[in-house]
Design an enzyme around this catalytic site. Sequence first.
Site, PDB file in Angstrom:
ATOM      1  CB  CYS A   1      -0.980  -0.065   1.167  1.00 47.44           C
ATOM      2  SG  CYS A   1      -2.380   1.045   1.045  1.00 47.44           S
ATOM      3  CG  HIS A   2      -0.123   4.947   1.336  1.00 45.73           C
ATOM      4  ND1 HIS A   2      -1.364   4.363   1.220  1.00 45.73           N
ATOM      5  CD2 HIS A   2      -0.203   6.125   0.683  1.00 45.73           C
ATOM      6  CE1 HIS A   2      -2.167   5.160   0.542  1.00 45.73           C
ATOM      7  NE2 HIS A   2      -1.485   6.246   0.195  1.00 45.73           N
TER       8      HIS A   2
END
Length: 189
Positions: A112-113
Site C-alpha cells: 500500500c503506502h
Amino acid sequence: MQLNGKTIALLISPKGTEQVEFTAPRKALEKAGAKVTVISQSTDAAKAVNGDLEPADKHEVDMAFAEANADNFDGLVIPGGTVGADTLRADKDAVAFVRRFIEQGKPVGAICHGPWLLVEADVLRGRTVTSYPSLQTDIRNAGGVWVDQEVVVDTGLVTSRTPDDLDAFCAKLVEEFAEGVHDEQSRSV
C-alpha cells in the site's frame, strides 16, 4: 515453506498503520514459524487504523528504531496506512533501517503506502514495484518502474497495492523470506 529460525522485523507507526496490513503478514509469518519483532519510533504501544480514519487495535512494540539493527533480522515488512507510512518516511532512523536491509540483500516486503519508505531510502532505482496507485509518481521519480499488479517480486523485494492483495502478498513474503539473501538486491543500491 517454513521460516523456523528466521527473525523478521515488522514496522508499525504510532500514528496510523493500517491494521490488516500489519496483522495479516504477522499472522502468516508466525504461522510459517518466523519470530516477528515489532519495531517503531518508540516502545510505546502503537494504535493502528482501519481505512486510514477509524481507530483500530493497539499493538505492543518490541523495539525502537534507535536500538534496532538490521544485521539481527532475516527480513523486513513495511505495512501501509497513509499517515503511518508518511510518519515513518520522515524518520531518519526508520529510513536508514530500511535502507540497510536492501544494502544487505535481505528480503523486504512493502504494501500500500509502505513503499514510501523505499522511495525515501532511495532504493528503487531500476526496480519494478507496485503500491497504492497514488504513489506511482513518487516511485517513478525515485527511479522505479511502477506496475498495477496484485503482487510484484523484484529480486527479494515484494510489493502489493492494497489490503485486497494481502493473500498474495503474504504468500510471496513467506516464499522470499524462506529463500533468504538476494545478492543482486544489494548490488542495486
